[in-house]
Motif scaffolding. Structure first.
Motif, PDB file in Angstrom:
ATOM      1  N   ILE A  48      -2.344   0.139 -10.843  1.00 29.87           N
ATOM      2  CA  ILE A  48      -1.444   0.297  -9.701  1.00 29.87           C
ATOM      3  C   ILE A  48      -1.640  -0.845  -8.710  1.00 29.87           C
ATOM      4  CG2 ILE A  48      -0.993   1.705  -7.646  1.00 29.87           C
ATOM      5  CD1 ILE A  48      -1.413   4.185  -9.401  1.00 29.87           C
ATOM      6  N   ALA A  49      -2.898  -1.202  -8.459  1.00 34.66           N
ATOM      7  CA  ALA A  49      -3.182  -2.311  -7.551  1.00 34.66           C
ATOM      8  C   ALA A  49      -2.509  -3.590  -8.042  1.00 34.66           C
ATOM      9  CB  ALA A  49      -4.689  -2.507  -7.422  1.00 34.66           C
ATOM     10  N   ALA A  50      -2.638  -3.861  -9.352  1.00 35.35           N
ATOM     11  CA  ALA A  50      -2.012  -5.058  -9.919  1.00 35.35           C
ATOM     12  C   ALA A  50      -0.493  -4.985  -9.842  1.00 35.35           C
ATOM     13  CB  ALA A  50      -2.456  -5.235 -11.373  1.00 35.35           C
ATOM     14  N   SER A  85      -9.098   6.946   1.020  1.00 34.21           N
ATOM     15  CA  SER A  85      -9.538   6.098  -0.084  1.00 34.21           C
ATOM     16  C   SER A  85      -8.613   6.345  -1.278  1.00 34.21           C
ATOM     17  CB  SER A  85     -10.989   6.428  -0.471  1.00 34.21           C
ATOM     18  OG  SER A  85     -11.867   6.117   0.583  1.00 34.21           O
ATOM     19  N   PRO A  86      -8.303   5.327  -2.068  1.00 32.08           N
ATOM     20  CA  PRO A  86      -7.406   5.547  -3.208  1.00 32.08           C
ATOM     21  C   PRO A  86      -8.059   6.422  -4.263  1.00 32.08           C
ATOM     22  CG  PRO A  86      -8.372   3.353  -3.281  1.00 32.08           C
ATOM     23  CD  PRO A  86      -8.762   3.937  -1.952  1.00 32.08           C
ATOM     24  N   SER A  87      -7.319   7.399  -4.733  1.00 27.24           N
ATOM     25  CA  SER A  87      -7.814   8.262  -5.795  1.00 27.24           C
ATOM     26  C   SER A  87      -6.646   8.821  -6.570  1.00 27.24           C
ATOM     27  CB  SER A  87      -8.660   9.420  -5.226  1.00 27.24           C
ATOM     28  OG  SER A  87      -7.865  10.210  -4.343  1.00 27.24           O
ATOM     29  N   ILE A  88      -6.865   9.122  -7.803  1.00 27.94           N
ATOM     30  CA  ILE A  88      -5.814   9.679  -8.658  1.00 27.94           C
ATOM     31  C   ILE A  88      -5.654  11.175  -8.390  1.00 27.94           C
ATOM     32  CG2 ILE A  88      -5.075  10.077 -11.041  1.00 27.94           C
ATOM     33  CD1 ILE A  88      -5.068   7.142 -10.201  1.00 27.94           C
ATOM     34  N   LEU A 148       0.411   6.408  -6.917  1.00 31.62           N
ATOM     35  CA  LEU A 148      -0.763   7.256  -7.142  1.00 31.62           C
ATOM     36  C   LEU A 148      -0.381   8.734  -7.204  1.00 31.62           C
ATOM     37  CD1 LEU A 148      -3.342   5.519  -4.773  1.00 31.62           C
ATOM     38  CD2 LEU A 148      -3.649   5.855  -7.231  1.00 31.62           C
ATOM     39  N   GLU A 149       0.627   9.103  -6.405  1.00 32.25           N
ATOM     40  CA  GLU A 149       1.041  10.502  -6.336  1.00 32.25           C
ATOM     41  C   GLU A 149       1.992  10.904  -7.453  1.00 32.25           C
ATOM     42  OE1 GLU A 149       2.733  10.606  -2.453  1.00 32.25           O
ATOM     43  OE2 GLU A 149       0.803  10.780  -1.410  1.00 32.25           O
ATOM     44  N   THR A 150       2.687   9.916  -8.021  1.00 31.69           N
ATOM     45  CA  THR A 150       3.766  10.278  -8.948  1.00 31.69           C
ATOM     46  C   THR A 150       3.593   9.747 -10.369  1.00 31.69           C
ATOM     47  OG1 THR A 150       5.055   8.338  -8.260  1.00 31.69           O
ATOM     48  CG2 THR A 150       5.435  10.401  -7.062  1.00 31.69           C
ATOM     49  N   ILE A 164       0.831  -1.205   0.000  1.00 30.87           N
ATOM     50  CA  ILE A 164       0.000   0.000   0.000  1.00 30.87           C
ATOM     51  C   ILE A 164       0.868   1.260   0.000  1.00 30.87           C
ATOM     52  CG2 ILE A 164      -1.663   1.333   1.341  1.00 30.87           C
ATOM     53  CD1 ILE A 164      -2.759  -1.162  -0.209  1.00 30.87           C
ATOM     54  N   GLN A 165       1.974   1.254   0.734  1.00 28.31           N
ATOM     55  CA  GLN A 165       2.854   2.425   0.738  1.00 28.31           C
ATOM     56  C   GLN A 165       3.449   2.665  -0.650  1.00 28.31           C
ATOM     57  OE1 GLN A 165       2.747   4.460   3.247  1.00 28.31           O
ATOM     58  NE2 GLN A 165       1.495   2.961   4.361  1.00 28.31           N
TER      59      GLN A 165
END
Length: 236
Positions: free
Chosen positions: A210-212, A233-236, A200-202, A193-194
């Motif tokens: 990304i999850a895969a 929550s994950p978001s772009i 997600l940020e870069t 997750i880290q």
């Protein structure tokens, strides 16, 4: 009695380790204290302690830099890191310096006692073969953490890592819990997750991709884990 040097920039830590731990029962005595890295190097050269407890985050010279200097002066001195930082990169750097152990604050005196007993036993035996085995064990731990970090997209199991890096699975399970505060599966999930958070940020990759890329193929599982370890929550 064998001499001990304690280096930490927090006075309460110094006093606690000095007064609350029963050094005498291990045949040890506090020879010196230091509150910054430069002072630690100086006092190590003056008192030549057999064991050093070294904090990482200190002024003037951090603990890792101090260890590098002390190792040049006293290559046979045993060094135990005491740190408030549970950070893979710091653990890896410490292992490269061939420290004897890495204990997280707040220090558990039982863990400290067990570590000191291992260090003293190795020193008393004094054989190069046993010392080499000890260093080999630490080196394998470092390689294993690095392997995990580089293969988060792959299936990782305690059994396969135990076999690959020649550790007893029960020992390895206890090691993860002791060193990271998590069991093996929790540690791997957290690292995934880290890494995903950084991606997600870069990057401009989609959440599913990304999850895969971090080894989590089910979006709902990924979303649930992401929220657990980041409170977001994950978001772009």
């Amino acid at each position: 009695m064998k001499k001990v040097l304690i280096a930490d920039d927090e006075e309460v830590i110094l006093k606690g380790l000095k007064m609350l731990f029963d050094w005498n029962s291990y045949g040890l005595a506090i020879a010196a204290e230091a509150m910054d890295g430069q002072e630690a190097v100086l006092k190590a050269s003056l008192y030549r302690p057999e064991i050093i407890l070294m904090d990482i985050n200190m002024p003037k010279m951090n603990g890792l830099e101090a260890i590098k200097e002390i190792k040049k002066l006293l290559p046979d001195t045993s060094i135990i890191i005491i740190s408030g930082y549970d950070d893979f990169s710091l653990v890896r750097e410490a292992l490269k310096l061939q420290v004897d152990d890495y204990l997280l604050k707040p220090i558990d005196f039982k863990d400290l006692g067990d570590t000191i007993q291992r260090v003293l036993a190795a020193n008393i035996s004094g054989t190069e073969e046993e010392k080499a085995e000890h260093k080999k064990g630490l080196s394998n731990i470092g390689k294993m953490f690095e392997y995990i970090e580089n293969n988060l997209h792959e299936e990782l199991s305690l059994k396969s890592l135990s076999e690959a890096f020649h550790f007893n699975p029960n020992y390895l399970s206890e090691y993860f819990k002791k060193k990271t505060g998590m069991n093996f599966s929790e540690y791997v999930a957290n690292r995934r997750i880290q890494k995903a958070k950084i991606m997600l940020e870069t990057t401009e990759m989609g959440i599913g991709d990304i999850a895969a890329a971090v080894g989590i193929n089910d979006y709902r599982t990924f979303s649930k884990l992401f929220k657990r370890y980041t409170n977001q929550s994950p978001s772009i």
